[in-house]
Design a protein around this motif. Structure first.
Motif, PDB file in Angstrom:
ATOM      1  N   LEU A  64     -66.419  57.958  48.534  1.00 27.89           N
ATOM      2  CA  LEU A  64     -65.683  56.859  49.150  1.00 27.89           C
ATOM      3  C   LEU A  64     -65.049  55.918  48.136  1.00 27.89           C
ATOM      4  CD1 LEU A  64     -68.288  55.989  51.920  1.00 27.89           C
ATOM      5  CD2 LEU A  64     -66.259  57.413  52.119  1.00 27.89           C
ATOM      6  N   ASP A  65     -65.397  56.044  46.859  1.00 28.85           N
ATOM      7  CA  ASP A  65     -64.923  55.085  45.872  1.00 28.85           C
ATOM      8  C   ASP A  65     -63.645  55.511  45.143  1.00 28.85           C
ATOM      9  OD1 ASP A  65     -66.307  57.138  44.646  1.00 28.85           O
ATOM     10  OD2 ASP A  65     -67.037  55.886  43.006  1.00 28.85           O
ATOM     11  N   GLU A  66     -63.203  56.760  45.308  1.00 27.87           N
ATOM     12  CA  GLU A  66     -61.974  57.189  44.642  1.00 27.87           C
ATOM     13  C   GLU A  66     -61.281  58.300  45.415  1.00 27.87           C
ATOM     14  OE1 GLU A  66     -62.945  58.475  40.684  1.00 27.87           O
ATOM     15  OE2 GLU A  66     -64.208  60.094  41.385  1.00 27.87           O
ATOM     16  N   GLU A  67     -59.988  58.400  45.169  1.00 25.18           N
ATOM     17  CA  GLU A  67     -59.168  59.461  45.747  1.00 25.18           C
ATOM     18  C   GLU A  67     -58.985  60.513  44.652  1.00 25.18           C
ATOM     19  OE1 GLU A  67     -58.805  59.022  48.785  1.00 25.18           O
ATOM     20  OE2 GLU A  67     -58.588  56.889  49.133  1.00 25.18           O
ATOM     21  N   VAL A  68     -59.168  61.789  44.996  1.00 19.97           N
ATOM     22  CA  VAL A  68     -59.112  62.863  44.017  1.00 19.97           C
ATOM     23  C   VAL A  68     -58.048  63.873  44.439  1.00 19.97           C
ATOM     24  CG1 VAL A  68     -60.425  64.638  42.804  1.00 19.97           C
ATOM     25  CG2 VAL A  68     -61.572  62.556  43.570  1.00 19.97           C
ATOM     26  N   PHE A  69     -57.193  64.258  43.496  1.00 17.15           N
ATOM     27  CA  PHE A  69     -56.126  65.220  43.730  1.00 17.15           C
ATOM     28  C   PHE A  69     -56.213  66.329  42.690  1.00 17.15           C
ATOM     29  CE2 PHE A  69     -54.689  61.085  45.122  1.00 17.15           C
ATOM     30  CZ  PHE A  69     -54.105  61.328  46.342  1.00 17.15           C
ATOM     31  N   GLY A  70     -55.906  67.534  43.093  1.00 16.43           N
ATOM     32  CA  GLY A  70     -55.733  68.644  42.168  1.00 16.43           C
ATOM     33  C   GLY A  70     -54.245  68.882  42.020  1.00 16.43           C
ATOM     34  N   VAL A  71     -53.760  68.952  40.779  1.00 17.17           N
ATOM     35  CA  VAL A  71     -52.314  69.057  40.525  1.00 17.17           C
ATOM     36  C   VAL A  71     -52.035  70.262  39.633  1.00 17.17           C
ATOM     37  CG1 VAL A  71     -50.295  67.899  39.543  1.00 17.17           C
ATOM     38  CG2 VAL A  71     -52.060  66.552  40.693  1.00 17.17           C
ATOM     39  N   ALA A  83     -49.275  59.288  36.552  1.00 18.21           N
ATOM     40  CA  ALA A  83     -49.646  59.450  37.956  1.00 18.21           C
ATOM     41  C   ALA A  83     -49.895  58.063  38.528  1.00 18.21           C
ATOM     42  CB  ALA A  83     -50.896  60.313  38.090  1.00 18.21           C
ATOM     43  N   VAL A  84     -49.242  57.754  39.633  1.00 17.36           N
ATOM     44  CA  VAL A  84     -49.383  56.445  40.275  1.00 17.36           C
ATOM     45  C   VAL A  84     -49.633  56.678  41.758  1.00 17.36           C
ATOM     46  CG1 VAL A  84     -48.224  54.274  40.836  1.00 17.36           C
ATOM     47  CG2 VAL A  84     -47.852  55.345  38.608  1.00 17.36           C
ATOM     48  N   LEU A  85     -50.722  56.105  42.266  1.00 21.65           N
ATOM     49  CA  LEU A  85     -51.004  56.145  43.695  1.00 21.65           C
ATOM     50  C   LEU A  85     -50.465  54.859  44.290  1.00 21.65           C
ATOM     51  CD1 LEU A  85     -52.312  57.654  46.041  1.00 21.65           C
ATOM     52  CD2 LEU A  85     -54.431  56.457  45.516  1.00 21.65           C
ATOM     53  N   GLU A  86     -49.495  54.995  45.206  1.00 24.86           N
ATOM     54  CA  GLU A  86     -48.850  53.820  45.792  1.00 24.86           C
ATOM     55  C   GLU A  86     -49.888  52.922  46.460  1.00 24.86           C
ATOM     56  OE1 GLU A  86     -45.993  53.520  49.458  1.00 24.86           O
ATOM     57  OE2 GLU A  86     -44.919  54.297  47.721  1.00 24.86           O
ATOM     58  N   GLY A  87     -49.844  51.645  46.116  1.00 26.84           N
ATOM     59  CA  GLY A  87     -50.781  50.679  46.665  1.00 26.84           C
ATOM     60  C   GLY A  87     -51.970  50.420  45.769  1.00 26.84           C
ATOM     61  N   VAL A  88     -52.197  51.318  44.805  1.00 27.82           N
ATOM     62  CA  VAL A  88     -53.340  51.167  43.897  1.00 27.82           C
ATOM     63  C   VAL A  88     -52.871  50.977  42.466  1.00 27.82           C
ATOM     64  CG1 VAL A  88     -55.366  52.330  42.947  1.00 27.82           C
ATOM     65  CG2 VAL A  88     -54.874  52.503  45.369  1.00 27.82           C
ATOM     66  N   GLY A  89     -51.915  51.774  42.046  1.00 26.70           N
ATOM     67  CA  GLY A  89     -51.419  51.699  40.679  1.00 26.70           C
ATOM     68  C   GLY A  89     -51.729  52.977  39.926  1.00 26.70           C
ATOM     69  N   LEU A 121     -58.244  53.968  48.562  1.00 24.94           N
ATOM     70  CA  LEU A 121     -57.240  53.185  49.252  1.00 24.94           C
ATOM     71  C   LEU A 121     -57.458  53.343  50.751  1.00 24.94           C
ATOM     72  CD1 LEU A 121     -54.574  51.536  49.036  1.00 24.94           C
ATOM     73  CD2 LEU A 121     -53.364  53.705  49.127  1.00 24.94           C
ATOM     74  N   GLU A 122     -57.553  52.225  51.452  1.00 24.81           N
ATOM     75  CA  GLU A 122     -57.694  52.257  52.909  1.00 24.81           C
ATOM     76  C   GLU A 122     -56.309  52.327  53.524  1.00 24.81           C
ATOM     77  OE1 GLU A 122     -60.486  52.481  54.678  1.00 24.81           O
ATOM     78  OE2 GLU A 122     -61.582  52.565  52.785  1.00 24.81           O
ATOM     79  N   PHE A 141     -49.259  62.620  51.404  1.00 21.25           N
ATOM     80  CA  PHE A 141     -50.438  63.242  51.974  1.00 21.25           C
ATOM     81  C   PHE A 141     -50.913  62.422  53.164  1.00 21.25           C
ATOM     82  CE2 PHE A 141     -50.331  64.020  47.455  1.00 21.25           C
ATOM     83  CZ  PHE A 141     -50.467  65.398  47.391  1.00 21.25           C
ATOM     84  N   VAL A 142     -51.390  63.108  54.196  1.00 25.34           N
ATOM     85  CA  VAL A 142     -51.991  62.437  55.334  1.00 25.34           C
ATOM     86  C   VAL A 142     -53.469  62.300  55.030  1.00 25.34           C
ATOM     87  CG1 VAL A 142     -52.506  62.585  57.777  1.00 25.34           C
ATOM     88  CG2 VAL A 142     -50.312  63.365  56.929  1.00 25.34           C
ATOM     89  N   LYS A 143     -53.960  61.100  55.190  1.00 25.22           N
ATOM     90  CA  LYS A 143     -55.373  60.849  54.913  1.00 25.22           C
ATOM     91  C   LYS A 143     -56.116  60.804  56.240  1.00 25.22           C
ATOM     92  CE  LYS A 143     -58.341  57.650  52.492  1.00 25.22           C
ATOM     93  NZ  LYS A 143     -58.387  56.467  51.655  1.00 25.22           N
ATOM     94  N   VAL A 144     -56.919  61.813  56.478  1.00 24.25           N
ATOM     95  CA  VAL A 144     -57.673  61.890  57.714  1.00 24.25           C
ATOM     96  C   VAL A 144     -58.897  60.995  57.582  1.00 24.25           C
ATOM     97  CG1 VAL A 144     -58.949  63.433  59.250  1.00 24.25           C
ATOM     98  CG2 VAL A 144     -56.868  64.218  58.141  1.00 24.25           C
ATOM     99  N   SER A 145     -59.205  60.288  58.637  1.00 26.99           N
ATOM    100  CA  SER A 145     -60.364  59.411  58.630  1.00 26.99           C
ATOM    101  C   SER A 145     -61.605  60.188  58.230  1.00 26.99           C
ATOM    102  CB  SER A 145     -60.564  58.798  60.016  1.00 26.99           C
ATOM    103  OG  SER A 145     -61.782  58.122  60.067  1.00 26.99           O
ATOM    104  N   ARG A 146     -62.339  59.647  57.291  1.00 26.65           N
ATOM    105  CA  ARG A 146     -63.551  60.320  56.834  1.00 26.65           C
ATOM    106  C   ARG A 146     -64.601  60.406  57.935  1.00 26.65           C
ATOM    107  NH1 ARG A 146     -61.743  57.762  52.129  1.00 26.65           N
ATOM    108  NH2 ARG A 146     -61.568  59.185  50.383  1.00 26.65           N
ATOM    109  N   SER A 147     -64.491  59.581  58.963  1.00 27.49           N
ATOM    110  CA  SER A 147     -65.461  59.630  60.051  1.00 27.49           C
ATOM    111  C   SER A 147     -65.349  60.924  60.849  1.00 27.49           C
ATOM    112  CB  SER A 147     -65.277  58.436  60.984  1.00 27.49           C
ATOM    113  OG  SER A 147     -64.016  58.503  61.604  1.00 27.49           O
ATOM    114  N   LEU A 148     -64.216  61.643  60.727  1.00 28.52           N
ATOM    115  CA  LEU A 148     -64.069  62.912  61.417  1.00 28.52           C
ATOM    116  C   LEU A 148     -64.889  64.014  60.768  1.00 28.52           C
ATOM    117  CD1 LEU A 148     -60.255  62.953  62.195  1.00 28.52           C
ATOM    118  CD2 LEU A 148     -62.128  62.466  63.743  1.00 28.52           C
ATOM    119  N   TYR A 149     -65.408  63.744  59.593  1.00 29.82           N
ATOM    120  CA  TYR A 149     -66.186  64.749  58.878  1.00 29.82           C
ATOM    121  C   TYR A 149     -67.673  64.508  59.041  1.00 29.82           C
ATOM    122  CZ  TYR A 149     -61.845  66.396  57.168  1.00 29.82           C
ATOM    123  OH  TYR A 149     -60.592  66.927  57.118  1.00 29.82           O
ATOM    124  N   TRP A 150     -68.101  64.187  60.226  1.00 28.78           N
ATOM    125  CA  TRP A 150     -69.499  63.912  60.510  1.00 28.78           C
ATOM    126  C   TRP A 150     -70.360  65.153  60.387  1.00 28.78           C
ATOM    127  CZ3 TRP A 150     -71.524  66.716  64.484  1.00 28.78           C
ATOM    128  CH2 TRP A 150     -70.598  67.308  65.331  1.00 28.78           C
TER     129      TRP A 150
END
Length: 152
Positions: A64-71, A83-89, A121-122, A141-150
């Motif tokens: 929950l503390d970071e966003e991870v991408f494979g490039v 690499a810049v994540l919009e809204g975070v830097g 990033l929320e 990328f579409v970020k699916v709510s992590r709550s769907l991964y129960w």
């Protein structure tokens, strides 16, 4: 009677052979492809292809503390500058091995592979801007709510 049994056996064998059996690895690769985007452009180095996957929903559902991408950047000699994540830097860029890259859902044998990490990033969607060869590849990328991964 014997003929009917032989025909029934071969019909059953036919349907058994046509059934698709997804292994857990194949199912994970298929799910990763849902979180994959690409960009291509022509630079002085020639054609450049950038493919990236958002790994959190599939590989790191509890992170929950970071966003991870494979490039993947192809060709391997193309310079990957930023690499810049919009809204975070700015995000950290770490080159990775081909063995790790084979688990990303896609594999290009002529590419260089990187893991890009940014603070969490929320948001419902993410935009990752990657500087490659003097160009900016804008990947969404579409970020699916992590709550769907129960179930994980």
């Amino acid at each position: 009677m014997r003929f009917t049994l032989v025909v029934a056996f071969f019909v059953g064998l036919f349907f058994y052979g046509c059934a698709s059996v997804d292994t857990p690895e194949q199912a994970a690769k298929n799910e990763l492809l849902e979180y994959t985007d690409k960009a291509s452009f022509i630079s002085e180095q020639g054609s450049v292809l950038v493919v990236a996957s958002y790994l959190n929903p599939v590989k790191y559902p509890k992170k929950l503390d970071e966003e991870v991408f494979g490039v993947a950047v192809s060709p391997a000699g193309a310079s990957f500058d930023s690499a810049v994540l919009e809204g975070v830097g700015a995000a950290s860029i770490e080159r990775t091995s081909d063995e790790v890259a084979k688990g990303l859902g896609f594999y290009l044998p002529w590419a260089s592979y990187y893991i890009v990490k940014a603070p969490a990033l929320e948001a419902k969607s993410l935009r990752l801007d990657l500087g490659v060869g003097g160009f900016i590849a804008k990947l969404d990328f579409v970020k699916v709510s992590r709550s769907l991964y129960w179930h994980r």
